[in-house]
Design a protein around this motif. Sequence first.
Motif, PDB file in Angstrom:
ATOM      1  N   LYS A 174       0.774  -1.243  -0.193  1.00  0.00           N
ATOM      2  CA  LYS A 174       0.078  -0.021   0.079  1.00  0.00           C
ATOM      3  C   LYS A 174       0.935   1.380  -0.114  1.00  0.00           C
ATOM      4  N   SER A 175       0.565   2.073  -1.181  1.00  0.00           N
ATOM      5  CA  SER A 175       1.372   3.182  -0.860  1.00  0.00           C
ATOM      6  C   SER A 175       0.705   4.433  -0.682  1.00  0.00           C
ATOM      7  N   LYS A 176       1.452   5.545  -0.483  1.00  0.00           N
ATOM      8  CA  LYS A 176       0.575   6.999   0.033  1.00  0.00           C
ATOM      9  C   LYS A 176      -0.323   7.440  -1.059  1.00  0.00           C
ATOM     10  N   LYS A 177       0.187   7.165  -2.373  1.00  0.00           N
ATOM     11  CA  LYS A 177      -0.549   7.548  -3.492  1.00  0.00           C
ATOM     12  C   LYS A 177      -1.877   6.818  -3.774  1.00  0.00           C
ATOM     13  N   THR A 178      -1.704   5.674  -3.318  1.00  0.00           N
ATOM     14  CA  THR A 178      -3.131   5.115  -4.006  1.00  0.00           C
ATOM     15  C   THR A 178      -4.058   4.612  -2.765  1.00  0.00           C
ATOM     16  N   LYS A 179      -3.375   5.188  -1.677  1.00  0.00           N
ATOM     17  CA  LYS A 179      -4.374   4.927  -0.413  1.00  0.00           C
ATOM     18  C   LYS A 179      -4.926   3.328   0.096  1.00  0.00           C
ATOM     19  N   SER A 180      -6.393   3.368   0.264  1.00  0.00           N
ATOM     20  CA  SER A 180      -6.847   2.217   0.570  1.00  0.00           C
ATOM     21  C   SER A 180      -7.088   1.479  -0.794  1.00  0.00           C
ATOM     22  N   ALA A 181      -6.926   2.292  -2.004  1.00  0.00           N
ATOM     23  CA  ALA A 181      -7.224   1.353  -3.398  1.00  0.00           C
ATOM     24  C   ALA A 181      -6.022   0.642  -3.879  1.00  0.00           C
ATOM     25  N   GLY A 182      -4.830   0.744  -2.939  1.00  0.00           N
ATOM     26  CA  GLY A 182      -3.580   0.041  -3.101  1.00  0.00           C
ATOM     27  C   GLY A 182      -3.678  -1.385  -3.297  1.00  0.00           C
ATOM     28  N   SER A 218      -9.580   6.045  -7.539  1.00  0.00           N
ATOM     29  CA  SER A 218      -9.680   7.163  -6.730  1.00  0.00           C
ATOM     30  C   SER A 218     -10.993   7.824  -6.276  1.00  0.00           C
ATOM     31  N   LYS A 219     -11.970   7.399  -6.914  1.00  0.00           N
ATOM     32  CA  LYS A 219     -13.488   7.351  -6.506  1.00  0.00           C
ATOM     33  C   LYS A 219     -13.586   6.700  -5.409  1.00  0.00           C
ATOM     34  N   LEU A 220     -13.152   5.279  -5.600  1.00  0.00           N
ATOM     35  CA  LEU A 220     -13.186   4.435  -4.146  1.00  0.00           C
ATOM     36  C   LEU A 220     -12.610   5.080  -2.937  1.00  0.00           C
ATOM     37  N   VAL A 221     -11.393   5.634  -3.144  1.00  0.00           N
ATOM     38  CA  VAL A 221     -10.660   6.059  -1.989  1.00  0.00           C
ATOM     39  C   VAL A 221     -11.521   7.115  -1.265  1.00  0.00           C
ATOM     40  N   GLY A 222     -12.244   8.037  -2.222  1.00  0.00           N
ATOM     41  CA  GLY A 222     -13.120   9.091  -1.698  1.00  0.00           C
ATOM     42  C   GLY A 222     -13.967   8.637  -0.636  1.00  0.00           C
ATOM     43  N   VAL A 223     -14.828   7.600  -1.121  1.00  0.00           N
ATOM     44  CA  VAL A 223     -15.872   6.944  -0.212  1.00  0.00           C
ATOM     45  C   VAL A 223     -15.341   6.262   0.896  1.00  0.00           C
ATOM     46  N   GLU A 224     -14.240   5.691   0.607  1.00  0.00           N
ATOM     47  CA  GLU A 224     -13.765   4.714   1.769  1.00  0.00           C
ATOM     48  C   GLU A 224     -12.855   5.564   2.926  1.00  0.00           C
ATOM     49  N   THR A 225     -12.577   6.590   2.570  1.00  0.00           N
ATOM     50  CA  THR A 225     -11.937   7.312   3.575  1.00  0.00           C
ATOM     51  C   THR A 225     -12.874   8.101   4.277  1.00  0.00           C
ATOM     52  N   GLY A 228      -8.305   1.042 -13.156  1.00  0.00           N
ATOM     53  CA  GLY A 228      -8.201   2.218 -13.858  1.00  0.00           C
ATOM     54  C   GLY A 228      -8.112   3.348 -12.588  1.00  0.00           C
ATOM     55  N   LYS A 229      -7.592   4.229 -12.843  1.00  0.00           N
ATOM     56  CA  LYS A 229      -7.263   5.148 -11.942  1.00  0.00           C
ATOM     57  C   LYS A 229      -8.310   5.937 -11.438  1.00  0.00           C
ATOM     58  N   LYS A 230      -9.272   6.309 -12.197  1.00  0.00           N
ATOM     59  CA  LYS A 230     -10.427   6.952 -11.883  1.00  0.00           C
ATOM     60  C   LYS A 230     -11.263   6.485 -10.999  1.00  0.00           C
ATOM     61  N   VAL A 231     -11.637   5.182 -11.257  1.00  0.00           N
ATOM     62  CA  VAL A 231     -12.497   4.306 -10.037  1.00  0.00           C
ATOM     63  C   VAL A 231     -12.032   4.056  -8.943  1.00  0.00           C
TER      64      VAL A 231
END
Length: 72
Positions: free
Chosen positions: A4-12, A24-31, A19-22
């Motif tokens: 898990k890296s800093k950039k990808t967060k929970s989507a790591g 990053s959207k998931l990271v928004g919801v999960e955090t 894909g990057k877009k989905v």
Amino acid sequence: MPTKSKKTKSAGRFGARYGKKVRSKLVGVETKQRVKQKCPYCKKMGVKRLSKGIWYCAKCDKKFASDTYYLE
Ligand SMILES: [Zn+2]
């Protein structure tokens, strides 16, 4: 196994998939769902998500059903 890296967060955990877009959207919801939410009864920030749509307030000791991912 990707770490898990800093950039990808929970989507790591998905690695390079989906894909990057989905991701990053998931990271928004999960955090958002993991931080303490505002209680609709005592108006304090103490509500934790137990499961899908099930919430628990540690301040007034109430368990209730509400929105699935985050309150309000
Ligand atoms: Zn409460």
